[in-house]
Design a protein around this motif. Sequence first.
Motif, PDB file in Angstrom:
ATOM      1  N   SER A  36       0.845  -1.185   0.000  1.00 25.57           N
ATOM      2  CA  SER A  36       0.000   0.000   0.000  1.00 25.57           C
ATOM      3  C   SER A  36       0.878   1.230   0.000  1.00 25.57           C
ATOM      4  N   VAL A  37       0.318   2.339  -0.446  1.00 25.75           N
ATOM      5  CA  VAL A  37       1.117   3.552  -0.550  1.00 25.75           C
ATOM      6  C   VAL A  37       1.565   4.045   0.823  1.00 25.75           C
ATOM      7  N   ASP A  38       0.816   3.735   1.886  1.00 27.85           N
ATOM      8  CA  ASP A  38       1.209   4.187   3.215  1.00 27.85           C
ATOM      9  C   ASP A  38       2.446   3.466   3.718  1.00 27.85           C
ATOM     10  N   ASN A  39       2.814   2.334   3.110  1.00 29.82           N
ATOM     11  CA  ASN A  39       4.021   1.619   3.499  1.00 29.82           C
ATOM     12  C   ASN A  39       5.225   2.035   2.679  1.00 29.82           C
ATOM     13  N   LEU A  40       5.092   3.082   1.878  1.00 31.58           N
ATOM     14  CA  LEU A  40       6.220   3.540   1.079  1.00 31.58           C
ATOM     15  C   LEU A  40       7.278   4.235   1.936  1.00 31.58           C
ATOM     16  N   VAL A  41       6.920   4.674   3.112  1.00 38.36           N
ATOM     17  CA  VAL A  41       7.816   5.456   3.959  1.00 38.36           C
ATOM     18  C   VAL A  41       8.274   4.609   5.136  1.00 38.36           C
ATOM     19  N   HIS A  42       9.582   4.654   5.466  1.00 36.87           N
ATOM     20  CA  HIS A  42      10.083   3.958   6.645  1.00 36.87           C
ATOM     21  C   HIS A  42       9.385   4.471   7.893  1.00 36.87           C
ATOM     22  N   ARG A  62      13.783  14.693   1.460  1.00 35.28           N
ATOM     23  CA  ARG A  62      14.721  13.643   1.825  1.00 35.28           C
ATOM     24  C   ARG A  62      14.431  12.422   0.947  1.00 35.28           C
ATOM     25  N   TYR A  63      15.493  11.628   0.696  1.00 35.04           N
ATOM     26  CA  TYR A  63      15.368  10.429  -0.117  1.00 35.04           C
ATOM     27  C   TYR A  63      15.249   9.216   0.794  1.00 35.04           C
ATOM     28  N   ILE A  64      14.347   8.301   0.441  1.00 33.39           N
ATOM     29  CA  ILE A  64      14.067   7.135   1.288  1.00 33.39           C
ATOM     30  C   ILE A  64      14.115   5.880   0.436  1.00 33.39           C
ATOM     31  N   GLU A  65      14.822   4.852   0.934  1.00 29.64           N
ATOM     32  CA  GLU A  65      14.835   3.544   0.296  1.00 29.64           C
ATOM     33  C   GLU A  65      15.134   2.501   1.366  1.00 29.64           C
ATOM     34  N   GLY A  66      14.828   1.244   1.068  1.00 33.49           N
ATOM     35  CA  GLY A  66      15.079   0.178   2.023  1.00 33.49           C
ATOM     36  C   GLY A  66      14.357  -1.090   1.630  1.00 33.49           C
ATOM     37  N   THR A  67      14.480  -2.110   2.450  1.00 29.01           N
ATOM     38  CA  THR A  67      13.836  -3.385   2.186  1.00 29.01           C
ATOM     39  C   THR A  67      12.316  -3.222   2.176  1.00 29.01           C
ATOM     40  N   ASP A  68      11.678  -3.752   1.138  1.00 29.43           N
ATOM     41  CA  ASP A  68      10.218  -3.702   0.987  1.00 29.43           C
ATOM     42  C   ASP A  68       9.678  -2.283   0.932  1.00 29.43           C
ATOM     43  N   VAL A  69      10.518  -1.340   0.565  1.00 32.81           N
ATOM     44  CA  VAL A  69      10.082   0.056   0.441  1.00 32.81           C
ATOM     45  C   VAL A  69      10.461   0.550  -0.951  1.00 32.81           C
ATOM     46  N   LEU A  70       9.485   1.088  -1.663  1.00 36.10           N
ATOM     47  CA  LEU A  70       9.745   1.631  -2.988  1.00 36.10           C
ATOM     48  C   LEU A  70      10.575   2.912  -2.854  1.00 36.10           C
ATOM     49  N   PRO A  71      11.747   3.002  -3.489  1.00 34.55           N
ATOM     50  CA  PRO A  71      12.565   4.222  -3.381  1.00 34.55           C
ATOM     51  C   PRO A  71      11.773   5.443  -3.821  1.00 34.55           C
ATOM     52  N   HIS A  72      11.868   6.514  -3.024  1.00 36.70           N
ATOM     53  CA  HIS A  72      11.087   7.703  -3.338  1.00 36.70           C
ATOM     54  C   HIS A  72      11.635   8.895  -2.567  1.00 36.70           C
ATOM     55  N   TYR A  73      11.095  10.056  -2.886  1.00 40.85           N
ATOM     56  CA  TYR A  73      11.418  11.290  -2.165  1.00 40.85           C
ATOM     57  C   TYR A  73      10.199  11.709  -1.343  1.00 40.85           C
ATOM     58  N   GLU A  74      10.472  12.205  -0.158  1.00 44.53           N
ATOM     59  CA  GLU A  74       9.416  12.711   0.716  1.00 44.53           C
ATOM     60  C   GLU A  74       9.729  14.179   1.025  1.00 44.53           C
ATOM     61  N   GLY A  75       8.726  15.025   0.944  1.00 39.58           N
ATOM     62  CA  GLY A  75       8.962  16.437   1.181  1.00 39.58           C
ATOM     63  C   GLY A  75       7.813  17.105   1.903  1.00 39.58           C
ATOM     64  N   THR A  76       8.098  18.265   2.477  1.00 43.66           N
ATOM     65  CA  THR A  76       7.063  19.125   3.049  1.00 43.66           C
ATOM     66  C   THR A  76       7.186  20.492   2.392  1.00 43.66           C
ATOM     67  N   TRP A  77       6.029  21.102   2.178  1.00 49.20           N
ATOM     68  CA  TRP A  77       5.998  22.389   1.485  1.00 49.20           C
ATOM     69  C   TRP A  77       4.865  23.213   2.059  1.00 49.20           C
ATOM     70  N   ARG A  78       5.139  24.506   2.246  1.00 47.07           N
ATOM     71  CA  ARG A  78       4.127  25.408   2.785  1.00 47.07           C
ATOM     72  C   ARG A  78       3.556  26.250   1.650  1.00 47.07           C
ATOM     73  N   ARG A  79       2.238  26.145   1.483  1.00 44.18           N
ATOM     74  CA  ARG A  79       1.557  26.937   0.463  1.00 44.18           C
ATOM     75  C   ARG A  79       1.606  28.427   0.811  1.00 44.18           C
ATOM     76  N   PRO A  80       1.353  29.292  -0.191  1.00 41.31           N
ATOM     77  CA  PRO A  80       1.314  30.732   0.107  1.00 41.31           C
ATOM     78  C   PRO A  80       0.277  31.101   1.174  1.00 41.31           C
ATOM     79  N   ASN A  81      -0.793  30.298   1.304  1.00 41.80           N
ATOM     80  CA  ASN A  81      -1.804  30.594   2.318  1.00 41.80           C
ATOM     81  C   ASN A  81      -1.432  30.078   3.703  1.00 41.80           C
ATOM     82  N   GLY A  82      -0.228  29.486   3.826  1.00 47.99           N
ATOM     83  CA  GLY A  82       0.246  29.017   5.123  1.00 47.99           C
ATOM     84  C   GLY A  82      -0.008  27.547   5.385  1.00 47.99           C
ATOM     85  N   GLN A  83      -0.778  26.866   4.562  1.00 47.27           N
ATOM     86  CA  GLN A  83      -1.067  25.446   4.784  1.00 47.27           C
ATOM     87  C   GLN A  83       0.155  24.602   4.418  1.00 47.27           C
TER      88      GLN A  83
END
Length: 275
Positions: free
Chosen positions: A177-183, A209-230
């Motif tokens: 599942s997509v929720d298991n993509l992140v360590h 940050r870049y994430i990879e590992g056993t049973d995890v699809l390699p991917h990038y995870e990021g946080t971003w703040r919209r102009p409205n502050g969200q």
Amino acid sequence: MLDYWILKRPDGRPAGLVRVENDRVRLTVTAPVEGRFTLFSETAAVPIRPEMETRLSNAAAVLGTDGDRVTCFAANKDAAPMQRYHARLSQNRTISTAQAVDTSVSDDLPQIRTIAAKEDAEQTVIAEGLPQNNPIEDPAEPQSISDAAQEAADFSLLLRRADAFYAAYEGTPPTESVDNLVHKEDNRSDFGDSGLDLFLQEFPGARWRYIEGTDVLPHYEGTWRRPNGQTVHILAVRGRAAPRPPRALLGFTRYLRDRDGTGYWLRLTPLPEEI
């Protein structure tokens, strides 16, 4: 490279769809069409059957025929006129017929083949010297607005059917599942300055940050703040462009290319506001 050709009857009505990906070709027929189909490149011609994958390098066109009658045609934007492929098919049939003559008249075969090849060559020269009035590509009668709208609706329906049909052949099997993509361990760590600068135009100031590992699809995870502050949580998985993301990437609805040309499927999730 993925490409779609519309299969049309001589009167211009859609009859199916041809899907081409690299050297793999699949024909889907959505309306009754008589005869058989032939797949052409600039140097080769092979039979093709509906719903069965056929391989041909540099495929350019599909021609449907019933005897000497053309029943449908589809081609890429760089293909030759339909008459050229019909002439090639007629020439191949003539040569095949000559080769099938009984051995009792084998002494006459060179003359038969020479005459047949000469006649076909003359017919090809005549056909190519005439103005190419292809009823499939250049209808004699201009389309009305209603006809054009109907054709667009028919093509849209064909694409939806093809998209659903080929979904079984695309993407990665849904083994996670997509929720298991992140360590889970990485989830507990804070984002730091990793030096990554993905999608500067689309998400300025995002931290990655870049994430990879056993049973995890390699991917990038990021946080971003919209102009409205969200604040938005972003997952980016490298992949190729397609009408839809791989089946394993549930919730990934956007496809972007980074500055180096690499493509990614993205999932954006707004984070709850801190109290």
